[in-house]
Design a protein around this motif. Sequence first.
Motif, PDB file in Angstrom:
ATOM      1  N   LEU A   1     -12.124  16.449   4.887  1.00  0.00           N
ATOM      2  CA  LEU A   1     -11.798  15.447   3.794  1.00  0.00           C
ATOM      3  C   LEU A   1     -10.889  14.602   3.970  1.00  0.00           C
ATOM      4  CD1 LEU A   1     -12.518  14.949   0.548  1.00  0.00           C
ATOM      5  CD2 LEU A   1     -10.851  16.732   0.094  1.00  0.00           C
ATOM      6  N   LEU A   2      -9.626  15.056   4.656  1.00  0.00           N
ATOM      7  CA  LEU A   2      -8.735  14.039   5.255  1.00  0.00           C
ATOM      8  C   LEU A   2      -9.194  12.829   5.849  1.00  0.00           C
ATOM      9  CD1 LEU A   2      -5.602  16.413   5.562  1.00  0.00           C
ATOM     10  CD2 LEU A   2      -6.117  14.789   3.772  1.00  0.00           C
ATOM     11  N   VAL A   3     -10.126  13.360   6.865  1.00  0.00           N
ATOM     12  CA  VAL A   3     -10.564  12.558   7.871  1.00  0.00           C
ATOM     13  C   VAL A   3     -11.598  11.693   7.326  1.00  0.00           C
ATOM     14  CG1 VAL A   3     -12.328  12.283  10.029  1.00  0.00           C
ATOM     15  CG2 VAL A   3     -10.569  14.100   9.973  1.00  0.00           C
ATOM     16  N   VAL A   4     -12.247  12.097   6.440  1.00  0.00           N
ATOM     17  CA  VAL A   4     -13.145  11.065   5.803  1.00  0.00           C
ATOM     18  C   VAL A   4     -12.553  10.206   4.629  1.00  0.00           C
ATOM     19  CG1 VAL A   4     -15.040  11.261   3.874  1.00  0.00           C
ATOM     20  CG2 VAL A   4     -15.226  12.848   5.590  1.00  0.00           C
ATOM     21  N   LEU A   5     -11.599  10.673   4.015  1.00  0.00           N
ATOM     22  CA  LEU A   5     -10.590   9.827   2.903  1.00  0.00           C
ATOM     23  C   LEU A   5     -10.114   8.668   3.893  1.00  0.00           C
ATOM     24  CD1 LEU A   5      -8.909  12.085   0.626  1.00  0.00           C
ATOM     25  CD2 LEU A   5     -11.123  10.557   0.208  1.00  0.00           C
ATOM     26  N   GLY A   6      -9.419   9.031   5.005  1.00  0.00           N
ATOM     27  CA  GLY A   6      -8.604   8.130   5.940  1.00  0.00           C
ATOM     28  C   GLY A   6      -9.602   7.010   6.404  1.00  0.00           C
ATOM     29  N   VAL A   7     -10.766   7.672   7.343  1.00  0.00           N
ATOM     30  CA  VAL A   7     -11.485   6.727   7.922  1.00  0.00           C
ATOM     31  C   VAL A   7     -12.506   5.926   6.955  1.00  0.00           C
ATOM     32  CG1 VAL A   7     -13.493   6.786   9.662  1.00  0.00           C
ATOM     33  CG2 VAL A   7     -11.369   8.020   9.966  1.00  0.00           C
ATOM     34  N   GLY A   8     -12.952   6.613   5.840  1.00  0.00           N
ATOM     35  CA  GLY A   8     -13.735   6.198   5.077  1.00  0.00           C
ATOM     36  C   GLY A   8     -13.057   5.124   4.098  1.00  0.00           C
ATOM     37  N   GLY A   9     -11.970   5.257   3.746  1.00  0.00           N
ATOM     38  CA  GLY A   9     -11.268   4.404   3.130  1.00  0.00           C
ATOM     39  C   GLY A   9     -10.902   3.058   3.999  1.00  0.00           C
ATOM     40  N   PHE A  10     -10.746   3.151   5.183  1.00  0.00           N
ATOM     41  CA  PHE A  10     -10.708   2.062   6.039  1.00  0.00           C
ATOM     42  C   PHE A  10     -12.172   1.295   6.064  1.00  0.00           C
ATOM     43  CE2 PHE A  10     -11.410   0.409  10.276  1.00  0.00           C
ATOM     44  CZ  PHE A  10     -10.420  -0.642  10.277  1.00  0.00           C
ATOM     45  N   ARG A  11     -13.343   2.116   6.078  1.00  0.00           N
ATOM     46  CA  ARG A  11     -14.564   1.456   6.307  1.00  0.00           C
ATOM     47  C   ARG A  11     -14.905   0.804   5.190  1.00  0.00           C
ATOM     48  NH1 ARG A  11     -17.420   2.526  10.583  1.00  0.00           N
ATOM     49  NH2 ARG A  11     -19.643   2.796   9.489  1.00  0.00           N
ATOM     50  N   VAL A  12     -14.527   1.297   3.907  1.00  0.00           N
ATOM     51  CA  VAL A  12     -14.959   0.533   2.751  1.00  0.00           C
ATOM     52  C   VAL A  12     -14.016  -0.805   2.661  1.00  0.00           C
ATOM     53  CG1 VAL A  12     -14.415   0.675   0.083  1.00  0.00           C
ATOM     54  CG2 VAL A  12     -15.503   2.551   1.411  1.00  0.00           C
ATOM     55  N   ALA A  13     -12.909  -0.612   3.103  1.00  0.00           N
ATOM     56  CA  ALA A  13     -11.951  -1.923   3.004  1.00  0.00           C
ATOM     57  C   ALA A  13     -12.531  -3.047   3.804  1.00  0.00           C
ATOM     58  CB  ALA A  13     -10.537  -1.650   3.426  1.00  0.00           C
ATOM     59  N   SER A  14     -13.109  -2.568   4.963  1.00  0.00           N
ATOM     60  CA  SER A  14     -13.690  -3.525   5.974  1.00  0.00           C
ATOM     61  C   SER A  14     -15.229  -3.931   5.583  1.00  0.00           C
ATOM     62  CB  SER A  14     -13.713  -2.665   7.424  1.00  0.00           C
ATOM     63  OG  SER A  14     -14.463  -1.602   7.652  1.00  0.00           O
ATOM     64  N   GLY A  15     -15.695  -3.230   4.650  1.00  0.00           N
ATOM     65  CA  GLY A  15     -17.073  -3.681   3.943  1.00  0.00           C
ATOM     66  C   GLY A  15     -18.095  -3.054   4.870  1.00  0.00           C
ATOM     67  N   ALA A  16     -17.860  -1.947   5.610  1.00  0.00           N
ATOM     68  CA  ALA A  16     -18.846  -1.381   6.187  1.00  0.00           C
ATOM     69  C   ALA A  16     -19.766  -0.511   5.390  1.00  0.00           C
ATOM     70  CB  ALA A  16     -18.241  -0.379   7.649  1.00  0.00           C
ATOM     71  N   ILE A  17     -19.177   0.325   4.348  1.00  0.00           N
ATOM     72  CA  ILE A  17     -19.769   1.113   3.368  1.00  0.00           C
ATOM     73  C   ILE A  17     -19.434   0.704   2.007  1.00  0.00           C
ATOM     74  CG2 ILE A  17     -20.438   2.807   4.997  1.00  0.00           C
ATOM     75  CD1 ILE A  17     -18.131   4.440   3.595  1.00  0.00           C
ATOM     76  N   GLU A  18     -20.112   1.085   1.058  1.00  0.00           N
ATOM     77  CA  GLU A  18     -19.769   0.752  -0.351  1.00  0.00           C
ATOM     78  C   GLU A  18     -18.736   1.850  -0.961  1.00  0.00           C
ATOM     79  OE1 GLU A  18     -23.321   0.213  -2.521  1.00  0.00           O
ATOM     80  OE2 GLU A  18     -23.459  -1.876  -1.506  1.00  0.00           O
ATOM     81  N   ILE A  19     -18.155   1.607  -1.949  1.00  0.00           N
ATOM     82  CA  ILE A  19     -17.438   2.824  -2.437  1.00  0.00           C
ATOM     83  C   ILE A  19     -18.331   3.938  -3.047  1.00  0.00           C
ATOM     84  CG2 ILE A  19     -17.322   1.611  -4.772  1.00  0.00           C
ATOM     85  CD1 ILE A  19     -14.511   3.922  -3.143  1.00  0.00           C
ATOM     86  N   ALA A  20     -19.347   3.601  -3.774  1.00  0.00           N
ATOM     87  CA  ALA A  20     -20.423   4.510  -4.318  1.00  0.00           C
ATOM     88  C   ALA A  20     -20.856   5.479  -3.162  1.00  0.00           C
ATOM     89  CB  ALA A  20     -21.429   3.661  -4.946  1.00  0.00           C
ATOM     90  N   SER A  21     -21.053   4.800  -1.960  1.00  0.00           N
ATOM     91  CA  SER A  21     -21.524   5.688  -0.906  1.00  0.00           C
ATOM     92  C   SER A  21     -20.622   6.412  -0.300  1.00  0.00           C
ATOM     93  CB  SER A  21     -21.928   4.801   0.342  1.00  0.00           C
ATOM     94  OG  SER A  21     -23.153   3.823   0.006  1.00  0.00           O
ATOM     95  N   LEU A  22     -19.262   6.101  -0.220  1.00  0.00           N
ATOM     96  CA  LEU A  22     -18.258   6.885   0.129  1.00  0.00           C
ATOM     97  C   LEU A  22     -18.024   8.215  -0.819  1.00  0.00           C
ATOM     98  CD1 LEU A  22     -15.819   7.619   1.831  1.00  0.00           C
ATOM     99  CD2 LEU A  22     -14.331   6.208   0.552  1.00  0.00           C
ATOM    100  N   VAL A  23     -18.079   7.826  -2.206  1.00  0.00           N
ATOM    101  CA  VAL A  23     -18.189   9.009  -3.174  1.00  0.00           C
ATOM    102  C   VAL A  23     -19.279   9.882  -3.048  1.00  0.00           C
ATOM    103  CG1 VAL A  23     -18.311   9.412  -5.423  1.00  0.00           C
ATOM    104  CG2 VAL A  23     -16.886   7.465  -4.991  1.00  0.00           C
TER     105      VAL A  23
END
Length: 625
Positions: A275-297
């Motif tokens: 979860l920590l890895v996903v939140l950290g890396v996922g947050g970065f990828r959402v910020a960079s536009g690689a994925i959407e926030i809905a997809s991260l959720v």
Amino acid sequence: MSSTTSARPGRGSRGGRAAKDDGPRAKFSQLLPYLLEHKKVLGVVIVLSLLAAGASLAQPLLVQEVVKKVQEGDALGNLVWVLVALVVLSALLNGFQHYLLQRTGTSVVLSARRQLVQRILRLPISEFDTRRTGDLVSRVGSDTTLLYAVITQGLVDALGGAVLFVGALIAMLIIDPVLLGLTVAVIAVSIVTVVLLSGRIRVVSRKQQEKVGDLAASVERAISAIRTVRASNATEREIVKIEEDAKGAWAMGIQVAKISALVVPIAGIALQVSLLVVLGVGGFRVASGAIEIASLVAFILFLFMMIMPLGQAFGALNSVNQALGALGRIQEIIALPNENTFDPTLADAAAPDIATDAAITFENVEFSYPEGAKKDEIAKAVAEVVSTSPVALPAEPHDLTVLHGVSFSAERGKRTALVGPSGAGKSTILALIERFYDPSAGAVRLGGIDVRAIDRETLRSQIGYVEQDAPVLAGTIRENLLLGAPEATDEQCIEVLRSVNLMEVLERNELGLGAAVGEDGVMLSGGERQRLAIARTLLAAPPILLLDESTSSLDGLNEQMLREAIDAVAENRTLIVIAHRLSTVVDSDQIVVLDHGRVVGVGTHSELVVSTPLYKELAKHQLLV
């Protein structure tokens, strides 16, 4: 020598065969028959598990759509209601599945106990002589209970979890392969750790069950002899012994707990790190536009769904390994052979007509107890006679040959008495007639036919056997009497009790035949227990009667009444008695004198007093040996 069935050194003692730490371990394939016996119910459970997994997998996808619509300002429509319906459906499916699993788990335990009890009660007598009663009881109770966890906490639930795991894995791969790769790397470490620990759990779990068996054996040993323990002021010493076994079981339990303590949190750690890895890396990828926030959720929800069945799988592995440790102890007993009904090499012999050919003949019979069996009893007998024994005795008691070339005949309609010092082999002769054991050499014949050619149940249905210690089963007077004659009426039961002077026992309790006798007949006196055991045999009235010192605990009046009752039922029957008193011997048609496993004289009382010095000496002391 004492009765072969009553004197068991292994029973509840440390002298019997103990399960070894390196005993056989069960394989998973040996667990499958218990599961397949309930395959229909388990099939329903699997379907429910798959449906519940499907309902769960759909939920993150709906949440993803809800988040998208909220972000875009669109109407949610029925999405929320569909999501609620899936949550409720998933809960209902899981609840019904849980009920079926609990029911199936209980049924699996029942099946295992039935199979184990059926095998235990059909084992050869030698197994009971060398195994501890408490340990056998522990296998039926404690060991079989561990099979319950396999069903309720393991396999089937893990199967649905596997579907959930794979489905979540695929969805996460579609959403973001990069995040999935990082998550799988964390999870792989946890899986490897669990696999390495699982084998150790099985070994330690088996040792724990063995220690529990030791504890049960020690408790059974103390309770069964509680009066002797109290009378000997040995209560504290017995408590210390039992506490030692309890501490042994506790120590093994601590080892299981330590290993389980490493396994159980691994799933939680894997979830937290992932979860920590996903939140950290996922947050970065959402910020960079690689994925959407809905997809991260949605990815995070799928992550929880993937970790949850992973925890189930770890729990299942833990449960299965513990169950396989216990199953190894169960299979050890089930793998033992049943008591053979007859010798196949003699199977072509014609069965005798016991009603007309009830003569029993011993032809050069030799016998040695199996290694470990009756070791304490034989050692005691050796100690009693070693100073006067003309026989070269072996160094190890369990190698002692109990009978040496014994030959004699007991004719139908006649009374044959066996006399001799303690340890002479008298009770062993009765045990061979009953086929509790078979001769090491020579033959025991019934109507000219080797008894090994006769089915044991058929043979024993024709024999009435009263053991030396006259065992009485816990239950009622009626239940004890009907043990050998299940079709007997109450009137017949009362009549046989009257013949052995036990009417007082009926009259002192308003329940009559329904009166309880207590554990091992503790509610009766020693003489009453002996008379009840004799009454049980007289009620069955079989063609052959074997009485092992059956009047040893009786006073003169009751002995006389019993002799009259036995004489009445023994007419035209083969009667063999182990004599305790001279009065039982003098009117016998034939007396066989035994000394150290050898026949030293055969004849009537008047003949043996003249011809056999040992008998003359025994008669001089009224045969009280």
